[in-house]
Design a protein around this motif. Sequence first.
Motif, PDB file in Angstrom:
ATOM      1  N   PRO A 146      -4.851   5.904   7.778  1.00 34.54           N
ATOM      2  CA  PRO A 146      -5.232   6.058   6.394  1.00 34.54           C
ATOM      3  C   PRO A 146      -7.476   6.362   7.209  1.00 34.54           C
ATOM      4  CG  PRO A 146      -4.881   3.399   7.136  1.00 34.54           C
ATOM      5  CD  PRO A 146      -4.366   4.594   7.762  1.00 34.54           C
ATOM      6  N   TYR A 147      -7.954   6.800   6.905  1.00 40.19           N
ATOM      7  CA  TYR A 147      -8.555   7.897   6.316  1.00 40.19           C
ATOM      8  C   TYR A 147     -10.187   6.175   7.056  1.00 40.19           C
ATOM      9  CZ  TYR A 147      -8.689   8.737   1.573  1.00 40.19           C
ATOM     10  OH  TYR A 147      -9.075   9.183   0.216  1.00 40.19           O
ATOM     11  N   ILE A 148      -9.569   5.583   5.900  1.00 41.84           N
ATOM     12  CA  ILE A 148     -10.522   4.478   5.102  1.00 41.84           C
ATOM     13  C   ILE A 148     -10.922   3.238   6.038  1.00 41.84           C
ATOM     14  CG2 ILE A 148     -10.075   4.647   2.683  1.00 41.84           C
ATOM     15  CD1 ILE A 148      -8.674   2.348   2.851  1.00 41.84           C
ATOM     16  N   GLN A 149      -9.428   3.358   6.896  1.00 36.22           N
ATOM     17  CA  GLN A 149     -10.259   2.480   8.512  1.00 36.22           C
ATOM     18  C   GLN A 149     -10.831   3.054   9.360  1.00 36.22           C
ATOM     19  OE1 GLN A 149      -5.766   1.086  10.601  1.00 36.22           O
ATOM     20  NE2 GLN A 149      -6.079   2.129  12.227  1.00 36.22           N
ATOM     21  N   THR A 150     -11.501   2.485  10.124  1.00 40.60           N
ATOM     22  CA  THR A 150     -13.087   3.015  11.045  1.00 40.60           C
ATOM     23  C   THR A 150     -12.007   1.353  12.169  1.00 40.60           C
ATOM     24  OG1 THR A 150     -13.781   0.738   9.747  1.00 40.60           O
ATOM     25  CG2 THR A 150     -13.982   2.950   9.277  1.00 40.60           C
ATOM     26  N   THR A 151     -11.373   0.535  12.191  1.00 38.33           N
ATOM     27  CA  THR A 151     -11.047  -0.144  12.698  1.00 38.33           C
ATOM     28  C   THR A 151      -9.792  -0.628  13.413  1.00 38.33           C
ATOM     29  OG1 THR A 151     -13.776  -0.547  13.359  1.00 38.33           O
ATOM     30  CG2 THR A 151     -12.000  -2.074  14.941  1.00 38.33           C
ATOM     31  N   VAL A 233       3.785   1.501  -7.117  1.00 40.42           N
ATOM     32  CA  VAL A 233       4.285   0.174  -6.467  1.00 40.42           C
ATOM     33  C   VAL A 233       4.985  -0.033  -4.946  1.00 40.42           C
ATOM     34  CG1 VAL A 233       6.371  -1.431  -6.703  1.00 40.42           C
ATOM     35  CG2 VAL A 233       5.997   0.765  -8.810  1.00 40.42           C
ATOM     36  N   ILE A 234       4.916   0.908  -4.349  1.00 40.68           N
ATOM     37  CA  ILE A 234       4.991   0.502  -2.777  1.00 40.68           C
ATOM     38  C   ILE A 234       3.688   0.200  -2.478  1.00 40.68           C
ATOM     39  CG2 ILE A 234       5.572   1.228  -1.086  1.00 40.68           C
ATOM     40  CD1 ILE A 234       7.684   2.663  -2.009  1.00 40.68           C
ATOM     41  N   GLU A 235       3.177   1.668  -2.207  1.00 41.27           N
ATOM     42  CA  GLU A 235       0.912   1.142  -2.174  1.00 41.27           C
ATOM     43  C   GLU A 235       0.342  -0.427  -2.918  1.00 41.27           C
ATOM     44  OE1 GLU A 235      -1.897   3.837  -1.918  1.00 41.27           O
ATOM     45  OE2 GLU A 235      -1.697   3.927  -3.760  1.00 41.27           O
ATOM     46  N   SER A 271      -3.168   8.572  -1.110  1.00 42.14           N
ATOM     47  CA  SER A 271      -3.769   7.492  -1.179  1.00 42.14           C
ATOM     48  C   SER A 271      -3.123   6.428  -0.774  1.00 42.14           C
ATOM     49  CB  SER A 271      -2.981   7.614  -2.754  1.00 42.14           C
ATOM     50  OG  SER A 271      -1.856   6.636  -2.435  1.00 42.14           O
ATOM     51  N   MET A 272      -2.662   6.343   0.145  1.00 43.75           N
ATOM     52  CA  MET A 272      -3.141   5.066   1.403  1.00 43.75           C
ATOM     53  C   MET A 272      -3.800   4.262   1.838  1.00 43.75           C
ATOM     54  SD  MET A 272      -0.997   6.970   4.807  1.00 43.75           S
ATOM     55  CE  MET A 272       0.603   7.603   4.595  1.00 43.75           C
ATOM     56  N   THR A 273      -3.459   3.710   2.404  1.00 46.41           N
ATOM     57  CA  THR A 273      -4.447   2.156   2.874  1.00 46.41           C
ATOM     58  C   THR A 273      -4.317   1.494   3.666  1.00 46.41           C
ATOM     59  OG1 THR A 273      -3.929   0.473   1.355  1.00 46.41           O
ATOM     60  CG2 THR A 273      -5.286   2.171  -0.233  1.00 46.41           C
TER      61      THR A 273
END
Length: 280
Positions: A146-151, A233-235, A271-273
């Motif tokens: 995911p693009y929100i993951q930095t570390t 729902v999975i997210e 939209s994955m986190t």
Amino acid sequence: MSIKTILAVLNSPEAADSVIETGVALANKHDAHLIAVYAEAPEQVFIYAPMEIPDPAAIMALQEAAEQRATTIQAKFLAITEREGVSHEWRKFRGAGGYSSAGVVDSARSTDLVLCAQFDEKTSSAQRADIEVLIFECGRPVIMVPYIQTTPKPIERVLIAWNGSREAARAVFDAMPFLLGAKEVEIFSVDARNDMNQSADFAGSELGVTLARHGIKVNANNVESGGKPVGAVIENRASDFSADLLVMGAYTHSRIRERIFGGATKTLLGSMTTLTLMSR
């Protein structure tokens, strides 16, 4: 199964850091070799009407921009891998196919695991299509970062999105190295079918027993979507479960159907986190 060769698809300077850092973390943990691949299909160029002659200046500018992107990404990759002392190599492909080219797909098929960056609003339609083809054709598990993951963080909690399909079954067993190392695993079913071959109340139970025989701590959870998109729902469950990794089959419906009507794969790609392992 062990992970000894990882292929990182680095398709943009903006997303490269998170994919490289994730690849390095996995390579360190599994004592694996990390391969970076960059492939960019030639972009459309302007032409002179009415003779339809390509504009040489436009072609030169596009080639220079592509080369600069490749140089920037290569420098990032080498700096991080050399800093961490990870076994590594760099590959660059240039051709009409981009990431769906034979060279990239062949490289992926000879590895244990493929890493790609999640789609975002900056991902071109051509790159999206290329990476979808790579997921569909490479025959290897693909982890979307995911693009929100930095570390990167340890993979201790794994959520399995289970619908009993061939693709889901393959994803589960492709993910075995991560399941064996996890502290908690949940098999999550949405709108499980209820027929003569299966009771919805016991969705995922047989898989759970199989995983338990491997010493994996696992439980099963079955919910109704209530009309909500299955991907959403999975997210939501992945967030509530604080999952470090989501495991699911990719494109259990045809890609054409998912593009027209939507589907869990399409929803989660956008939209994955959390890290998401997909197999086809």
